[in-house]
Design a protein around this motif. Structure first.
Motif, PDB file in Angstrom:
ATOM      1  N   VAL A  54     -18.297  24.743 -14.747  1.00  0.00           N
ATOM      2  CA  VAL A  54     -17.258  24.160 -15.499  1.00  0.00           C
ATOM      3  C   VAL A  54     -17.174  22.700 -15.530  1.00  0.00           C
ATOM      4  N   SER A  55     -16.234  22.399 -16.352  1.00  0.00           N
ATOM      5  CA  SER A  55     -16.359  20.612 -16.415  1.00  0.00           C
ATOM      6  C   SER A  55     -15.386  20.098 -15.129  1.00  0.00           C
ATOM      7  N   ARG A  56     -15.665  18.871 -14.926  1.00  0.00           N
ATOM      8  CA  ARG A  56     -14.942  18.300 -13.963  1.00  0.00           C
ATOM      9  C   ARG A  56     -13.367  18.220 -14.259  1.00  0.00           C
ATOM     10  N   PHE A  57     -13.080  18.213 -15.648  1.00  0.00           N
ATOM     11  CA  PHE A  57     -11.743  18.337 -15.948  1.00  0.00           C
ATOM     12  C   PHE A  57     -10.869  19.648 -15.554  1.00  0.00           C
ATOM     13  N   THR A  58     -11.820  20.622 -15.974  1.00  0.00           N
ATOM     14  CA  THR A  58     -11.116  22.182 -15.351  1.00  0.00           C
ATOM     15  C   THR A  58     -11.117  22.336 -13.954  1.00  0.00           C
ATOM     16  N   VAL A  59     -11.998  21.566 -13.037  1.00  0.00           N
ATOM     17  CA  VAL A  59     -11.924  21.743 -11.763  1.00  0.00           C
ATOM     18  C   VAL A  59     -10.667  21.137 -11.430  1.00  0.00           C
TER      19      VAL A  59
END
Length: 266
Positions: A54-59
Motif C-alpha cells: 500500500v501507499s504511505r498515505f494509506t499507512v
C-alpha cells in the motif's frame, strides 16, 4: 505463499471498506491479540508499505485512526509504540468487540483467585441468567490489578459449572502448596478451564450495568462505599452451546472504561 504475499492478500479481498480502514482493522487485531504488543517492535511506515503493498498515505491514515483510538503512540525520532491499556486516557480502556480483546485485557493486568468450593449461585444472578438457584457451581474470587502500579481495577467472582469438577481439580494448587491461590498470569480463568476440559468457546455474552459499590466491593477496590462502579456479568458458552462459566466483575468508575470501535457503513 510468503508472509509478504499473505499480508498483501488480506487487503486485496473484496470489501466495501477503504484500504486504509482495512489496514487499520488488521493492525488493530494484531495489537489486541498481543501480536504487536509487549516486546515486539511496531513496524515502520516503510515496512508496512512493503508488507501490505500500500501507499504511505494509506499507512499514515491507518495509523492516525489507531492513534485516535488510543491504541498506539507516535513519537518523532522513536517511531510507533503500542500503548498499554493502563495508559489509554488515565482509566484502563477495555475494547469491546471480541474474545481477543478480552485476552488483551488479561495480558495488561494480573489477578489471583481464591477457590471457595461448590456453592449455589447468588439468587439475583441466577434469576438474571435464568439458571436454577439450586444448581451448584465452583466459586472463585479475586481482585484484578494493573501491572503498572498494582492499583485494583476489578473485583471478580467467577463460577464454573459443577460438571467440570475434573478440570477444576487440574488447575487447583496441590494441597501442600504454600500458595493456595490460582494465578493465571497473563491468561484468564476461562482459558484455564476450557483448556483443562478440552472445550472451545462458541459465544460470550455480557451485561453491563452501573451500580453503587457495596461494602464488600468498596473494601476490595479501596473506594468509598456506594461510589460508582461498572458491573459486568459475562457468560461463556462452549461448542455445544452450554454455559460453562460466568463471571461478575465490579470496576471502579474512575479507573475503568469500555471503548467500542464502530465503522459507519456508507
Amino acid at each position: 505463499m510468503n508472509s509478504r504475499a499473505e499480508a498483501s492478500d488480506i487487503l486485496d479481498k473484496p470489501s466495501d471498506k477503504p484500504r486504509y480502514q482495512q489496514l487499520a482493522d488488521e493492525l488493530r487485531a494484531g495489537i489486541l491479540s498481543g501480536k504487536l504488543a509487549g516486546n515486539n517492535s511496531f513496524p515502520t511506515e516503510s515496512a508496512l508499505c512493503a508488507e501490505y503493498g500500500v501507499s504511505r498515505f494509506t499507512v499514515r491514515e491507518a495509523l492516525r485512526r489507531l492513534q485516535a483510538e488510543g491504541l498506539i503512540a507516535r513519537r518523532r525520532g522513536s517511531g510507533t509504540v503500542v500503548q498499554p491499556a493502563a495508559a489509554r486516557g488515565g482509566a484502563l480502556h477495555q475494547p469491546l468487540s471480541n474474545v481477543g480483546e478480552i485476552l488483551q485485557y488479561a495480558r495488561d493486568t494480573r489477578i489471583a483467585y481464591d477457590h471457595l468450593g461448590l456453592q449455589a449461585l447468588p439468587k439475583g444472578i441466577a434469576v438474571q441468567i435464568a439458571m436454577p438457584v439450586s444448581d451448584k457451581w465452583f466459586r472463585f474470587r479475586g481482585v484484578r490489578r494493573q501491572v503498572s502500579d498494582g492499583q485494583p481495577i476489578a473485583l471478580t467472582e467467577a463460577y464454573v459449572i459443577a460438571d467440570l469438577a475434573t478440570a477444576v481439580a487440574e488447575i487447583l494448587p496441590p494441597a501442600d502448596a504454600a500458595d493456595q491461590q490460582i494465578n493465571p498470569g497473563a491468561n484468564t480463568l476461562f482459558q484455564f478451564i476450557s483448556n483443562a476440559a478440552g472445550l472451545s468457546m462458541s459465544r460470550v455474552t455480557q451485561d453491563i450495568q452501573a451500580v453503587p459499590a457495596s461494602a464488600e466491593v468498596a473494601a476490595a477496590l479501596d473506594i468509598p462505599r456506594r461510589s460508582a462502579c461498572l458491573r459486568i456479568l459475562r457468560c461463556y458458552h462452549d461448542q455445544h452451546g452450554r454455559m460453562f462459566e460466568l463471571s461478575v466483575s465490579h470496576h471502579p468508575g474512575d479507573r475503568f472504561a469500555y471503548s467500542m470501535h464502530i465503522d459507519v457503513e456508507a
